[in-house]
Design an enzyme around this catalytic site. Structure first.
Site, PDB file in Angstrom:
ATOM      1  N   ASP A  43      -3.046 -11.045   1.700  1.00 19.62           N
ATOM      2  CA  ASP A  43      -3.929 -10.529   2.738  1.00 19.62           C
ATOM      3  C   ASP A  43      -4.516  -9.173   2.339  1.00 19.62           C
ATOM      4  OD1 ASP A  43      -5.202 -10.508   5.236  1.00 19.62           O
ATOM      5  OD2 ASP A  43      -3.616  -9.280   6.077  1.00 19.62           O
ATOM      6  N   ASP A  56     -12.081  -9.249   5.009  1.00 20.59           N
ATOM      7  CA  ASP A  56     -10.895  -9.774   5.672  1.00 20.59           C
ATOM      8  C   ASP A  56     -10.558 -11.179   5.203  1.00 20.59           C
ATOM      9  OD1 ASP A  56      -8.795 -10.195   7.351  1.00 20.59           O
ATOM     10  OD2 ASP A  56     -10.019 -10.525   9.139  1.00 20.59           O
TER      11      ASP A  56
END
Ligand SMILES: *[C@@H]1O[C@H](CO)[C@@H](O)[C@H](O)[C@H]1NC(C)=O
Ligand SMILES: *[C@@H]1O[C@H](CO)[C@@H](O)[C@H](O)[C@H]1NC(C)=O
Ligand SMILES: *[C@@H]1O[C@H](CO)[C@@H](O)[C@H](O)[C@H]1NC(C)=O
Length: 465
Positions: free
Chosen positions: A345, A147
């Site tokens: 991301d 992440d």
């Protein structure tokens, strides 16, 4: 493997582009159109598997990275729908976290009940790519979701007050000789957004909203990177109470930009990943201290002093079919008060732009695809096509322009995604209410993305999984 596919595709294109009737006014420059191989991508959608290939780059430390295994009981359409639902939740979380950081209302919570502000969850949305990492001595291996949108790394720990199901035995800190609790006065404890103190043990909490959270001891451990090496004294969360849908993962690796993230803690000068096609079962690597492949398209890596977690890239424009999309001035810039900007991301599926940018991009794409049969929207995607009767289609090229002058041309599979097994494809971009833009993992598929933290650039190298 990919490389071969594209070489043969460009030959196909040479032939097809000559035969097919080009749109009237387009002065067909070589890079304006690409071929989407519908039959091949549909076959992959139906197979949801392909042989694995793993390339290692010249890095100090390397982890195996794979996409979350498919649940074969579900159909592709409903899987895609639930994925988009999670994706919306993640984007809401990222935007909310962004605005919270800007408003500075994020006061540090130090009460033992952890009443920290939580928002909709990305706990569910992060589990798409899993790295295999070793923890402790003797080394135990775990699947951790990667992440780039958060910093604290954690894994489920015994004794479990509440643990979700996982495939490996749950980590037992008392069986590891290198496990060491952090004191409440340690600098790692002070760096947490939410912490508490219990008998001078630092207690962490990370909340992802919609019920997803993890609470436990903040401790240091030795982290092993396959056979490539290990680093001792890395602060990680030992989660005794973990709730939510962290499907398929056993914890999380925080790759964000703050001092608690894994790259910061191991003093990595860079890290890189390659996100394999979701519909394939092949694996790739997450590398630290790797050099970017020589053919990388290089873009400046920017930082936002208001929010250290997110990894920003200097995007300046978008081209569709070789022409610049009209974009409001400053739409991609980081504002003086930290608003706006473009982050890269790993956990968001579909790239998001502020509404005005998205609409301009979408209209340009629709304009150049009038020859394709349109289909109704699908979930958050409003521009879809019925390509069920085509084997290959010619589609306008979509590319990102970065400050510094370099352009990244996206492969067609990275902007036209199948949403069912019968040939419905959608343009994989969407608009948001906020000012933050997010480059998602569909657009990064098959690309080695290198974050050079020391030299402040992000490299994109297509076909390097
Ligand atoms: C799909 O599966 C078939 C049969 O196993 C195989 O021959 C083919 O190469 C696969 N296609 C893709 C794109 O993975
Ligand atoms: C797949 O799921 C969708 C949405 O839940 C449903 O409408 C469709 O009938 C299902 N298709 C099959 C083949 O089961
Ligand atoms: C990465 O390289 C830097 C600079 O050479 C070094 O200080 C650091 O320890 C390395 N980190 C790892 C994890 O190898």
């Amino acid at each position: 493997m990919f490389r071969n596919k594209f070489t043969s595709l460009s030959i196909t294109c040479l032939i097809l582009c000559l035969i097919s009737n080009p749109s009237p006014s387009s002065s067909s420059n070589d890079h304006s159109f690409q071929i989407l191989d519908v039959s091949k991508s549909l076959q992959q959608t139906r197979n949801a598997s392909s042989p694995s290939s793993t390339h290692h780059f010249n890095s100090a430390l390397s982890l195996t990275l794979s996409s979350l295994p498919f649940n074969s009981n579900s159909n592709y359409t409903s899987l895609t729908l639930s994925r988009f639902t999670r994706d919306q939740a993640r984007v809401r979380h990222l935007l909310h976290h962004h605005s919270l950081s800007l408003s500075k209302s994020k006061s540090k919570s130090r009460n033992p009940n952890f009443q920290s502000p939580v928002t909709s969850g990305f706990g569910q949305g992060t589990g798409e790519y899993l790295a295999r990492i070793g923890v402790g001595r003797p080394v135990k291996q775990f699947y951790m979701a990667i992440d780039t949108g958060s910093d604290v790394s954690w894994l489920q720990c015994r004794p479990c007050f509440s643990c979700f199901q996982q495939s490996d035995p749950i980590f037992n800190p008392s069986a590891s000789s290198t496990y060491k609790s952090l004191s409440c006065t340690s600098k790692q404890c002070a760096a947490l957004d939410t912490s508490a103190c219990f008998r001078d043990n630092c207690i962490y909490q990370v909340s992802y909203g919609d019920g997803s959270y993890t609470v436990g001891n903040f401790a240091t451990e030795t982290i092993s990177f396959g056979s490539s090496g290990s680093v001792s004294g890395v602060a990680i969360g030992c989660g005794h109470d973990n709730e939510g849908l962290f499907t398929g993962s056993e914890g999380l690796l925080g790759l964000g930009g703050s001092s608690l993230s894994l790259p910061s803690q191991i003093k990595a000068t860079s890290f890189s990943y390659c996100l394999v096609d979701r519909d394939s079962r092949s694996s790739s690597t997450l590398d630290f201290n790797s050099t970017a492949p020589a053919d990388s398209v290089v873009a400046p890596m920017l930082s936002n002093s208001f929010i250290k977690t997110y990894l920003y890239v200097g995007l300046t424009g978008i081209n569709v079919g070789g022409r610049a999309v009209r974009i409001p001035r400053g739409a991609f810039a980081i504002g003086r008060r930290g608003s706006g900007g473009v982050i890269v991301d790993s956990g968001t599926t579909v790239t998001r732009f502020p509404a005005a940018v998205y609409e301009s991009l979408r209209d340009a794409f629709r304009d150049m695809t009038r020859n394709l049969r349109r289909a109704g929207g699908f979930s958050l995607l409003d521009t879809c096509y019925d390509l069920s009767s085509s084997r290959t289609v010619r589609v306008p090229t979509v590319s990102f322009k970065f400050s510094g002058g370099k352009t990244l041309t996206l492969p067609p599979d990275n902007y036209l995604m199948p949403v069912d097994e019968s040939g419905k494809y959608c343009f994989a971009f969407a608009g948001t209410e906020g000012s933050l833009s997010i480059i998602g993992n569909t657009q990064q598929q098959g690309t080695r993305v290198t974050f050079n933290l020391a030299k402040k650039f992000i490299g994109f190298s297509p076909n390097k999984c």
